[in-house]
Design a protein around this motif. Structure first.
Motif, mmCIF file in Angstrom:
data_model
loop_
_atom_site.group_PDB
_atom_site.id
_atom_site.type_symbol
_atom_site.label_atom_id
_atom_site.label_comp_id
_atom_site.label_asym_id
_atom_site.label_seq_id
_atom_site.Cartn_x
_atom_site.Cartn_y
_atom_site.Cartn_z
ATOM 1 N N VAL A 123 0.838 -1.202 0.000
ATOM 2 C CA VAL A 123 0.000 0.000 0.000
ATOM 3 C C VAL A 123 0.873 1.252 0.000
ATOM 4 O O VAL A 123 0.635 2.203 -0.748
ATOM 5 N N LYS A 124 1.923 1.240 0.809
ATOM 6 C CA LYS A 124 2.827 2.400 0.871
ATOM 7 C C LYS A 124 3.546 2.605 -0.457
ATOM 8 O O LYS A 124 3.696 3.747 -0.915
ATOM 9 N N ARG A 125 3.951 1.516 -1.087
ATOM 10 C CA ARG A 125 4.610 1.637 -2.400
ATOM 11 C C ARG A 125 3.641 2.193 -3.436
ATOM 12 O O ARG A 125 4.010 3.059 -4.249
ATOM 13 N N ASP A 126 2.402 1.712 -3.416
ATOM 14 C CA ASP A 126 1.403 2.199 -4.372
ATOM 15 C C ASP A 126 1.153 3.696 -4.195
ATOM 16 O O ASP A 126 1.007 4.440 -5.172
ATOM 17 N N LEU A 127 1.093 4.148 -2.937
ATOM 18 C CA LEU A 127 0.876 5.575 -2.687
ATOM 19 C C LEU A 127 2.059 6.401 -3.168
ATOM 20 O O LEU A 127 1.880 7.453 -3.802
ATOM 21 N N GLN A 128 3.257 5.940 -2.896
ATOM 22 C CA GLN A 128 4.448 6.677 -3.346
ATOM 23 C C GLN A 128 4.487 6.746 -4.861
ATOM 24 O O GLN A 128 4.818 7.790 -5.436
ATOM 25 N N ARG A 129 4.119 5.646 -5.516
ATOM 26 C CA ARG A 129 4.145 5.617 -6.984
ATOM 27 C C ARG A 129 3.101 6.575 -7.555
ATOM 28 O O ARG A 129 3.385 7.347 -8.475
ATOM 29 N N ALA A 130 1.902 6.558 -6.994
ATOM 30 C CA ALA A 130 0.844 7.437 -7.489
ATOM 31 C C ALA A 130 1.134 8.901 -7.203
ATOM 32 O O ALA A 130 0.681 9.789 -7.934
ATOM 33 N N PHE A 131 1.900 9.146 -6.149
ATOM 34 C CA PHE A 131 2.260 10.519 -5.792
ATOM 35 C C PHE A 131 3.278 11.098 -6.771
ATOM 36 O O PHE A 131 3.655 12.266 -6.683
ATOM 37 N N ASP A 132 3.758 10.248 -7.670
ATOM 38 C CA ASP A 132 4.529 10.690 -8.838
ATOM 39 C C ASP A 132 5.851 11.350 -8.468
ATOM 40 O O ASP A 132 6.197 12.422 -8.979
ATOM 41 N N GLY A 133 6.584 10.714 -7.555
ATOM 42 C CA GLY A 133 7.944 11.166 -7.271
ATOM 43 C C GLY A 133 8.072 12.244 -6.230
ATOM 44 O O GLY A 133 9.167 12.499 -5.729
ATOM 45 N N GLU A 134 6.954 12.932 -5.878
ATOM 46 C CA GLU A 134 7.043 13.936 -4.831
ATOM 47 C C GLU A 134 7.157 13.256 -3.474
ATOM 48 O O GLU A 134 6.677 12.143 -3.280
ATOM 49 N N PRO A 135 7.814 13.905 -2.506
ATOM 50 C CA PRO A 135 7.978 13.264 -1.194
ATOM 51 C C PRO A 135 6.655 13.127 -0.458
ATOM 52 O O PRO A 135 5.916 14.094 -0.300
ATOM 53 N N LEU A 136 6.340 11.905 -0.041
ATOM 54 C CA LEU A 136 5.155 11.637 0.757
ATOM 55 C C LEU A 136 5.615 11.131 2.113
ATOM 56 O O LEU A 136 6.282 10.096 2.212
ATOM 57 N N HIS A 137 5.294 11.865 3.158
ATOM 58 C CA HIS A 137 5.666 11.462 4.510
ATOM 59 C C HIS A 137 4.680 10.413 5.001
ATOM 60 O O HIS A 137 3.472 10.666 5.037
ATOM 61 N N ILE A 138 5.181 9.254 5.382
ATOM 62 C CA ILE A 138 4.340 8.217 5.980
ATOM 63 C C ILE A 138 4.869 7.947 7.383
ATOM 64 O O ILE A 138 5.984 7.461 7.556
ATOM 65 N N VAL A 139 4.082 8.313 8.376
ATOM 66 C CA VAL A 139 4.459 8.120 9.774
ATOM 67 C C VAL A 139 3.642 6.952 10.303
ATOM 68 O O VAL A 139 2.418 7.032 10.413
ATOM 69 N N GLU A 140 4.319 5.856 10.607
ATOM 70 C CA GLU A 140 3.665 4.659 11.123
ATOM 71 C C GLU A 140 3.855 4.564 12.631
ATOM 72 O O GLU A 140 4.969 4.719 13.129
ATOM 73 N N VAL A 141 2.772 4.295 13.321
ATOM 74 C CA VAL A 141 2.819 4.059 14.762
ATOM 75 C C VAL A 141 2.850 2.551 14.979
ATOM 76 O O VAL A 141 1.983 1.827 14.485
ATOM 77 N N SER A 142 3.848 2.078 15.704
ATOM 78 C CA SER A 142 3.992 0.637 15.908
ATOM 79 C C SER A 142 3.088 0.153 17.027
ATOM 80 O O SER A 142 2.613 0.934 17.868
ATOM 81 N N SER A 143 2.857 -1.153 17.059
ATOM 82 C CA SER A 143 2.052 -1.748 18.130
ATOM 83 C C SER A 143 2.737 -1.602 19.475
ATOM 84 O O SER A 143 2.059 -1.525 20.515
ATOM 85 N N ALA A 144 4.074 -1.550 19.477
ATOM 86 C CA ALA A 144 4.797 -1.334 20.732
ATOM 87 C C ALA A 144 4.550 0.067 21.269
ATOM 88 O O ALA A 144 4.469 0.283 22.484
ATOM 89 N N GLN A 145 4.405 1.035 20.363
ATOM 90 C CA GLN A 145 4.119 2.405 20.796
ATOM 91 C C GLN A 145 2.680 2.563 21.248
ATOM 92 O O GLN A 145 2.397 3.276 22.216
ATOM 93 N N LEU A 146 1.774 1.899 20.527
ATOM 94 C CA LEU A 146 0.346 2.044 20.834
ATOM 95 C C LEU A 146 -0.398 0.847 20.257
ATOM 96 O O LEU A 146 -0.287 0.561 19.068
ATOM 97 N N SER A 147 -1.140 0.166 21.104
ATOM 98 C CA SER A 147 -1.924 -0.968 20.612
ATOM 99 C C SER A 147 -3.131 -0.468 19.827
ATOM 100 O O SER A 147 -3.542 0.690 19.943
#
Length: 448
Positions: A275-299
Motif C-alpha cells: 500500500v505504501k509503495r502504491d501511494l508513493q508511486r501514485a504521488f509521482d515522485g514527490e515526497p510523501l511522509h508516511i508516519v507509522e505508529v507501531s504496536s509497541a508504541q500504541l496498541s
C-alpha cells in the motif's frame, strides 16, 4: 487559482442520544441507554468550528437531519397522527424508533465522498452521498444529505452532485471516513486513496469475522469512476480485517492524512508495505511522509479508545500542519507521550490542539468524524452558499438558536415524546432560514 481545504462540520441535532445503534463501534455500544445532553453536544461541536475559523481556516456548517424521522416510520407501517406514529412505534418496535431518532448525521465524514475539481476530468467538484447501507439508522440519511449538499454547493457550473450508490450491501459506501486525498498543494491534481473492508463479489478474499466491513471495494471503484478520476492517481487499499474486528469500523479510526502526510498504525492495512509503495508511486515522485505508529508504541485497542487517528490534520502553511485531537488523547499518558514524540520528529506536524468533544466521543465520533473536507478554489468558494460559512455573526446566531431549541437532558424514554418532534421541527425550520437552505426536510416538502 488558489485553492483551500474547507471543513464543513455537522451541527449536532436536537435528538442527540445514546441508543447504542452502531454494532462494531465500541464507544457507541458502551454508552447505550446513557442520558445525553444535546445542547452541550451542539455547543462542543460549534466551539470547534469557531476556533478553527478564528485561526484562519475555511470552516462551514452542514445542517442535521429531521429527527424523529416520522416519514420513515410511516413507510414501515405506522399510521395515524405524528404523535400516534411515535406512540405506536415506541410500543411495538422501540429499537426502530430509536434508529429513527438518531442524530448520527452529525458525523459528516460519512455524509459523502468529495473529489475536487483538480482531480476530476470535467473540472468540477464531485459529491456522492454515502448510502451507509450497513446501519439502518444511517441508511435513511442520504436523500436529505443530498439536498443539504446541493443547497450548500448550488448549481452545476462548479459542482456535480451524484445520487447515492445502490442501497444494497454489495455497494456499501461510508463516505469520506474511508477516503483520503494526498497532494502537493490543494489546487494541484492529487491522489485519491480509497480504503475498503471487503470484496463484495469475491467471497474468497479476506474479511473480518466479528464485526462488519462496511465499505466494499466495488463501492469505492464506482465512486472513482463516477467522479471521473484519473486511474493512475487512485489507490485502493483493504483495511486489515483484524483491526476491524478490534473496533476500527472506518479507516479514519486507524489513519489520517492530509496533503503529503499519512499518519497510520502499522496494522492499518492488508499488505501495508505494498500500500505504501502504491501511494508513493501514485504521488509521482514527490515526497510523501508516511508516519507509522507501531504496536509497541500504541496498541490498536488504545488507538480505538483514544481516537488518536480520528484527528484532523490542517495545513498551517506549505511545510507545517496542525493536528486537532480530542481531550481523550491528553488524558491517556501513553497517547500524549506518543504525540509529543511525533511533534519532535521530522514530519509536517508542528502543533497540536485539543478539543473537548465528549458528547460526540461517547457515541463513537471524534474530530475527524465531525467534518467533511471539501477542497475549493477561489471561484468554487465564491459559489458556495455564503450563509453556511462560519463567521462571528453566524456563531453568535447558532449559539442563540441552540439555547432556544435544544434540551440539556435526553433519556431514551424521551424519544417517543411528541413534544420533542415539534421542538425539532421548529428548530430546523428556523435553521433552514439561518443557513438559506430552502425546503430540505421531509416535513417542509410534504407540508407536514
Amino acid at each position: 487559482m488558489k485553492a483551500f481545504e474547507a471543513n464543513f462540520d455537522g451541527l449536532v441535532g436536537p435528538t442527540h442520544n445514546y441508543a447504542g445503534l452502531s454494532f462494531g463501534n465500541v464507544a457507541s455500544e458502551k454508552s447505550q441507554a446513557s442520558v445525553s445532553n444535546p445542547r452541550l453536544a451542539a455547543k462542543q461541536g460549534l466551539a470547534k468550528m469557531k476556533a478553527l475559523h478564528d485561526r484562519g481556516f475555511v470552516q462551514g456548517v452542514l445542517a442535521p437531519q429531521e429527527r424523529p424521522d416520522v416519514h420513515t416510520l410511516r413507510r414501515l407501517g405506522f399510521s395515524g397522527s405524528d404523535a400516534q406514529v411515535l406512540h405506536h412505534a415506541a410500543r411495538q418496535a422501540p429499537r426502530i424508533l430509536e434508529a429513527c431518532c438518531s442524530a448520527s448525521s452529525m458525523w459528516t465524514a460519512n455524509a459523502a465522498t468529495v473529489s475536487p475539481s483538480a482531480d476530476a476530468l470535467d473540472g468540477r467538484v464531485h459529491f456522492t452521498p454515502a448510502n451507509l447501507t450497513n446501519k439502518f439508522h444511517r441508511s435513511i440519511e442520504h436523500a436529505t444529505t443530498g439536498r443539504i449538499l446541493a443547497a450548500t454547493f448550488p448549481g452545476d457550473r462548479h459542482f456535480k452532485h451524484h445520487p447515492a450508490l445502490p442501497g444494497i450491501e454489495h455497494f456499501g459506501d461510508e463516505g469520506a471516513a474511508n477516503h483520503t486525498r494526498f497532494c502537493g498543494h490543494y489546487g494541484e491534481p492529487g491522489v485519491g486513496f480509497f480504503v475498503y473492508g471487503r470484496h463484495a463479489f469475491d467471497l474468497s478474499q479476506p474479511r473480518p469475522g466479528r464485526f462488519p466491513a462496511r465499505q466494499t471495494l466495488e463501492a469505492s471503484q464506482a465512486i472513482a469512476r463516477a467522479h471521473r478520476l484519473d486511474s493512475a492517481r487512485v489507490v485502493f487499499a483493504q483495511q486489515n480485517p483484524a483491526v476491524i474486528d478490534a473496533g476500527v469500523f472506518h479507516n479514519d479510526v486507524i489513519a489520517v492524512g492530509n496533503r503529503n502526510l499519512l499518519l497510520c498504525h502499522e496494522q492499518a492495512y492488508l499488505e501495508q508495505a505494498r500500500v505504501k509503495r502504491d501511494l508513493q508511486r501514485a504521488f509521482d515522485g514527490e515526497p510523501l511522509h508516511i508516519v507509522e505508529v507501531s504496536s509497541a508504541q500504541l496498541s490498536v485497542s488504545e488507538a480505538v479508545g483514544s481516537y488518536l487517528f480520528n484527528s484532523q490534520l490542517l495545513s498551517l502553511d506549505d511545510d507545517h500542519m496542525l493536528m486537532v485531537v480530542p481531550e481523550e488523547c491528553r488524558e491517556n499518558p501513553r497517547v500524549w507521550s506518543l504525540l509529543q514524540a511525533i511533534l519532535a520528529e521530522d514530519n509536517p506536524i508542528s502543533e497540536i490542539e485539543v478539543f473537548d468533544l465528549k458528547q460526540s466521543m461517547s457515541n463513537g465520533g471524534g474530530p475527524a468524524c465531525l467534518r467533511l473536507r471539501v477542497v475549493l478554489n477561489e471561484a468554487e468558494l465564491a459559489a458556495t452558499n455564503p450563509a453556511t460559512l462560519m463567521s462571528d455573526a453566524l456563531f453568535a446566531r447558532l449559539n442563540r438558536w441552540i439555547d432556544t431549541h435544544y434540551r440539556d437532558r435526553l433519556a431514551p424514554k424521551d424519544l417517543a415524546d411528541p413534544q420533542l418532534l415539534y421542538e425539532s421541527r421548529t428548530a430546523l425550520s428556523e435553521l433552514t432560514e439561518i443557513l438559506a437552505l430552502g425546503p430540505i426536510y421531509p416535513f417542509q416538502r410534504q407540508g407536514g
